[in-house]
Design a protein around this motif. Structure first.
Motif, short mmCIF file in Angstrom:
data_model
loop_
_atom_site.label_atom_id
_atom_site.label_comp_id
_atom_site.label_asym_id
_atom_site.label_seq_id
_atom_site.Cartn_x
_atom_site.Cartn_y
_atom_site.Cartn_z
N GLN A 101 0.84 -1.21 0.00
CA GLN A 101 0.00 0.00 0.00
C GLN A 101 0.87 1.25 0.00
O GLN A 101 0.55 2.23 -0.66
N LYS A 102 1.96 1.19 0.76
CA LYS A 102 2.87 2.34 0.81
C LYS A 102 3.52 2.56 -0.56
O LYS A 102 3.63 3.69 -1.03
N GLN A 103 3.94 1.47 -1.21
CA GLN A 103 4.53 1.59 -2.54
C GLN A 103 3.53 2.16 -3.54
O GLN A 103 3.88 3.02 -4.35
N LEU A 104 2.28 1.69 -3.47
CA LEU A 104 1.24 2.22 -4.36
C LEU A 104 1.01 3.70 -4.09
O LEU A 104 0.93 4.50 -5.03
N GLY A 105 0.94 4.08 -2.82
CA GLY A 105 0.75 5.49 -2.47
C GLY A 105 1.90 6.35 -2.98
O GLY A 105 1.68 7.43 -3.53
N ASN A 106 3.12 5.88 -2.83
CA ASN A 106 4.29 6.62 -3.34
C ASN A 106 4.23 6.75 -4.86
O ASN A 106 4.54 7.82 -5.40
N ALA A 107 3.86 5.66 -5.54
CA ALA A 107 3.76 5.71 -7.00
C ALA A 107 2.68 6.69 -7.44
O ALA A 107 2.87 7.45 -8.40
N GLN A 108 1.56 6.69 -6.74
CA GLN A 108 0.47 7.62 -7.09
C GLN A 108 0.91 9.07 -6.89
O GLN A 108 0.62 9.93 -7.73
N HIS A 109 1.57 9.35 -5.78
CA HIS A 109 2.05 10.72 -5.53
C HIS A 109 3.08 11.14 -6.58
O HIS A 109 3.07 12.28 -7.05
N TRP A 110 3.98 10.23 -6.93
CA TRP A 110 4.98 10.54 -7.96
C TRP A 110 4.29 10.84 -9.29
O TRP A 110 4.62 11.83 -9.95
N LEU A 111 3.32 9.99 -9.68
CA LEU A 111 2.65 10.18 -10.96
C LEU A 111 1.89 11.50 -10.99
O LEU A 111 1.94 12.23 -11.99
N GLN A 114 7.77 21.09 -15.06
CA GLN A 114 9.02 20.45 -15.48
C GLN A 114 8.85 18.93 -15.41
O GLN A 114 8.42 18.40 -14.39
N PRO A 115 9.17 18.24 -16.47
CA PRO A 115 9.06 16.78 -16.43
C PRO A 115 10.10 16.19 -15.48
O PRO A 115 11.15 16.79 -15.24
N PRO A 116 9.82 15.03 -14.93
CA PRO A 116 10.84 14.38 -14.08
C PRO A 116 12.03 13.94 -14.93
O PRO A 116 11.95 13.88 -16.15
N SER A 117 13.10 13.61 -14.25
CA SER A 117 14.29 13.17 -14.98
C SER A 117 13.99 11.84 -15.68
O SER A 117 13.14 11.07 -15.24
N PRO A 118 14.70 11.58 -16.79
CA PRO A 118 14.47 10.30 -17.49
C PRO A 118 14.68 9.09 -16.59
O PRO A 118 13.95 8.11 -16.68
N GLY A 119 15.63 9.17 -15.68
CA GLY A 119 15.88 8.05 -14.77
C GLY A 119 14.69 7.79 -13.86
O GLY A 119 14.31 6.63 -13.65
N GLU A 170 11.86 6.24 -16.00
CA GLU A 170 12.12 4.85 -16.36
C GLU A 170 11.98 3.91 -15.16
O GLU A 170 11.66 2.73 -15.34
N ASN A 171 12.19 4.43 -13.95
CA ASN A 171 12.02 3.61 -12.75
C ASN A 171 10.54 3.39 -12.43
O ASN A 171 10.21 2.44 -11.72
N CYS A 172 9.68 4.26 -12.91
CA CYS A 172 8.26 4.18 -12.55
C CYS A 172 7.35 3.74 -13.70
O CYS A 172 6.24 3.26 -13.46
N ILE A 173 7.77 3.95 -14.94
CA ILE A 173 6.92 3.65 -16.09
C ILE A 173 7.69 2.74 -17.04
O ILE A 173 8.84 3.01 -17.37
#
Length: 165
Positions: free
Chosen positions: A5-15, A23-28, A31-34
């Motif tokens: 759940q924590k990982q999903l929450g972090n991914a949702q906040h990042w997205l 500003q777009p996020p860095s390519p790195g 690539e770690n998230c998508i």
């Protein structure tokens, strides 16, 4: 909260941040998230959502301020709105509050030679939208006219009425 759940929450906040930030996020990071698709890189896949988000916000502002858009032209209007969105990003869950700070922003950032016209036009369109959505006579009983000779005729203003000068 479990680790998943924590990982999903972090991914949702990042997205959310990746889509709504100017500003777009860095390519790195991307690539770690998508993951890449069959025809698009992770950054290209993210850009679909970034572009759609911004396009939707511009669409709402164009609908709310058609006269202001007509007065300054499409290109200048879009530039003004992109500047507004950069300085006053949406903070509400609803798009109904998207333009709440637009008039103040236009007034503070308008070019010197513009005078008051564009700001006042946007202020008028903002008032029209506010009055349209304000409470009105929905709960009043149907109109019945009293006997004019009884002296009981009394007019009242609708709660959403605004007087502008």
């Amino acid at each position: 909260m479990s680790g998943g759940q924590k990982q999903l929450g972090n991914a949702q906040h990042w997205l959310l941040a990746a889509i709504t930030s100017r500003q777009p996020p860095s390519p790195g990071q991307t690539e770690n998230c998508i993951t890449p698709g069959p025809h698009q890189s992770p950054a290209e896949r993210l850009d679909v959502y970034r572009n759609a988000y911004l396009a939707r916000l511009l669409e709402v502002l164009r609908e709310l301020f058609p006269c202001t858009r007509f007065a300054v032209g499409d290109d200048i209007f879009d530039q003004l709105m992109l500047d507004y969105l950069e300085h006053c990003p949406p903070r509400s869950y609803t798009l109904a509050k998207l333009a709440d700070r637009l008039v103040e922003h236009l007034d503070a950032t308008r070019p010197d030679g513009w005078g008051e016209f564009v700001v006042e036009l946007a202020r008028l369109e903002e008032a029209i939208d506010r009055v349209f959505d304000a409470p009105g006579g929905e709960s009043l009983s149907p109109l019945t006219l009293p006997d004019p000779l009884s002296g009981s005729l009394r007019l009242t203003l609708t709660p959403g009425l605004e007087l502008l000068s």
